[in-house]
Design an enzyme around this catalytic site. Sequence first.
Site, PDB file in Angstrom:
ATOM      1  N   HIS A  82       0.831  -1.201   0.000  1.00  0.00           N
ATOM      2  CA  HIS A  82       0.000   0.000   0.000  1.00  0.00           C
ATOM      3  C   HIS A  82       0.871   1.258   0.000  1.00  0.00           C
ATOM      4  O   HIS A  82       1.827   1.337   0.752  1.00  0.00           O
ATOM      5  CB  HIS A  82      -0.902  -0.017   1.241  1.00  0.00           C
ATOM      6  CG  HIS A  82      -2.082   0.886   1.117  1.00  0.00           C
ATOM      7  ND1 HIS A  82      -1.974   2.251   1.155  1.00  0.00           N
ATOM      8  CD2 HIS A  82      -3.395   0.621   0.947  1.00  0.00           C
ATOM      9  CE1 HIS A  82      -3.181   2.788   1.019  1.00  0.00           C
ATOM     10  NE2 HIS A  82      -4.062   1.818   0.885  1.00  0.00           N
ATOM     11  N   HIS A 168       9.827  13.626   9.394  1.00  0.00           N
ATOM     12  CA  HIS A 168      10.336  13.065  10.649  1.00  0.00           C
ATOM     13  C   HIS A 168      11.250  11.896  10.259  1.00  0.00           C
ATOM     14  O   HIS A 168      10.867  11.092   9.397  1.00  0.00           O
ATOM     15  CB  HIS A 168       9.156  12.589  11.500  1.00  0.00           C
ATOM     16  CG  HIS A 168       9.517  12.035  12.839  1.00  0.00           C
ATOM     17  ND1 HIS A 168      10.131  10.816  12.996  1.00  0.00           N
ATOM     18  CD2 HIS A 168       9.358  12.531  14.097  1.00  0.00           C
ATOM     19  CE1 HIS A 168      10.321  10.585  14.290  1.00  0.00           C
ATOM     20  NE2 HIS A 168       9.859  11.618  14.970  1.00  0.00           N
ATOM     21  N   PRO A 169      12.462  11.764  10.845  1.00  0.00           N
ATOM     22  CA  PRO A 169      13.429  10.758  10.359  1.00  0.00           C
ATOM     23  C   PRO A 169      12.890   9.323  10.305  1.00  0.00           C
ATOM     24  O   PRO A 169      13.179   8.593   9.359  1.00  0.00           O
ATOM     25  CB  PRO A 169      14.587  10.876  11.355  1.00  0.00           C
ATOM     26  CG  PRO A 169      14.107  11.753  12.476  1.00  0.00           C
ATOM     27  CD  PRO A 169      13.005  12.576  11.938  1.00  0.00           C
ATOM     28  N   THR A 170      12.085   8.923  11.292  1.00  0.00           N
ATOM     29  CA  THR A 170      11.561   7.543  11.276  1.00  0.00           C
ATOM     30  C   THR A 170      10.062   7.470  11.015  1.00  0.00           C
ATOM     31  O   THR A 170       9.546   6.416  10.660  1.00  0.00           O
ATOM     32  CB  THR A 170      11.835   6.828  12.621  1.00  0.00           C
ATOM     33  OG1 THR A 170      11.262   7.619  13.676  1.00  0.00           O
ATOM     34  CG2 THR A 170      13.329   6.668  12.862  1.00  0.00           C
ATOM     35  N   ALA A 171       9.351   8.605  11.195  1.00  0.00           N
ATOM     36  CA  ALA A 171       7.881   8.557  11.085  1.00  0.00           C
ATOM     37  C   ALA A 171       7.349   9.263   9.843  1.00  0.00           C
ATOM     38  O   ALA A 171       6.145   9.209   9.559  1.00  0.00           O
ATOM     39  CB  ALA A 171       7.234   9.150  12.336  1.00  0.00           C
TER      40      ALA A 171
END
Lengths: 298, 298
Positions: A82, A168-171
């Site tokens: 997705h 955001h680096p991870t999100a």
Amino acid sequence: MKKLMQCVPNFSEGRDKETIEKIVESFRNKDKVKLLDYSFDTDHNRLVVTAVGEPHELKNAVIEAIGKAIELIDMTTHKGQHPRMGAVDVVPFIPIKNVTMEEAIAVSKEVAQQVAEKYGLPVFLYEKSASATHRENLSMVRKGEFEGMTEKMKQADWQPDFGPARPHPTAGCVAIGARMPLVAYNVNIGTNKLEIANAIAKNLRHMGGGLRYCKAMGVELKEREMVQVSMNLTDFTRTAIYRAHELVRIEANRYGVPIVGAEIVGLVPMQALTDTVEYYLGLENFSVNQVLETNLME
Amino acid sequence: MKKLMQCVPNFSEGRDKETIEKIVESFRNKDKVKLLDYSFDTDHNRLVVTAVGEPHELKNAVIEAIGKAIELIDMTTHKGQHPRMGAVDVVPFIPIKNVTMEEAIAVSKEVAQQVAEKYGLPVFLYEKSASATHRENLSMVRKGEFEGMTEKMKQADWQPDFGPARPHPTAGCVAIGARMPLVAYNVNIGTNKLEIANAIAKNLRHMGGGLRYCKAMGVELKEREMVQVSMNLTDFTRTAIYRAHELVRIEANRYGVPIVGAEIVGLVPMQALTDTVEYYLGLENFSVNQVLETNLME
């Protein structure tokens, strides 16, 4: 009169049950918030939560869930079928009862501002909350996905409405907005020719000159040896189910093929059904308050 | 799963507001009982209360209300247009949600026994609770009315199911029983000829060879210069609204007159409406649980 709003946040985690439960937990045992459903699958690697509640309480539950997703999901290693641009991919707020679209838009903007400040997450307002026409459509906002958002957000057109001008680096990023409830409505046609379903769908949908709040495509139902006009009605108060249904019938007539069945997928607001009854029976002066169950909900 | 039962007791007082309020009070501020509606009028001199609730709590509220009516209403001086045989004339219990007809019958018999013992009131069980076929129909039970019940109850056929074999001196008798929810459904016909509405009604109703759970009569709507087939559907799960509607259309065809409108009077269970939607759209695998509002009621 109790106010009721719905929220259907999509999270980019469909595999790790522990993470899924922690996110869903934000909607459990909350006063004035009810978890209606949640579903996830491995292929899409995605979690879809359906919750309703009093707007303020629902807002707080959603902010809590977003916080958990940011903490627990790492998009740098996320894979799935997705399209997605963030740990929390999209957060639609939907007016259900005694709530106007304006109130739903206001709630979506409050959530956007708070998660941007609290978690350093860039937020794009979309649908009815969008700050510009080119940002209304989710697929336009999400284009480029998580991996492409750093580049995309360098463009003046794609500055976020709230939060920093980089993912955001991870999100990653999130789209938050208000929209009408969506009715997923499919009509089955008594032929195995996909081109007929496609031709009908083309004439039904807004893009093809059809109904204003209708998206449609042809689908093959191989096992049943028939085809389907698969529709999303994005505002059933203006593009009613019965109108889409009867227009499919009229278009099918030109090919000499009949309607052989139909289905409503997932949840549908009662008003969409009573509108249909009013049309076919020619009801005068009917009110949703005459439905016995409506009187039991207060 | 929460159990819900409805009760629609009819009391022989439509004029004295103080008495009316005292009776209705039994259904207010009760845990797990909700007063949905009450209406009364001077001509009929009658009060109709609609309440729903958890079966046990509802039962207690009804017993309390019956006690108040016996205390406050004197049938020896009662006059009104509506046929009646007691201060509490008739008390139907109706299964609504997660309740079987058998449970509704059981509750009706518990109430019957308790009010007979507590208040010395003779009780006839009627409808689905009736102890014999000739006692199912309320109008048969009530025939003779308050003034004629002393004589009538001397007959072996008309001994009460509970309580003394003579009417209460001031409160008369009561009919208590269980029945399905009743749907009051009217179809307007584009003609001013009452005989056409009467002829259609005759063919629609059970008595005339028509639908099993349909009562029907012709009515003149003078101001609108049209006529109406006025129906009571006494079990919509077996005689569906759409079936009555389409049969009216078919009968009207023979006179070359069209259906020009319809109305549902008062409350209608959601299932009666979803059955109608399923028919006209040809829905497959639809469940009432897909109605968003159903999920909010628990």
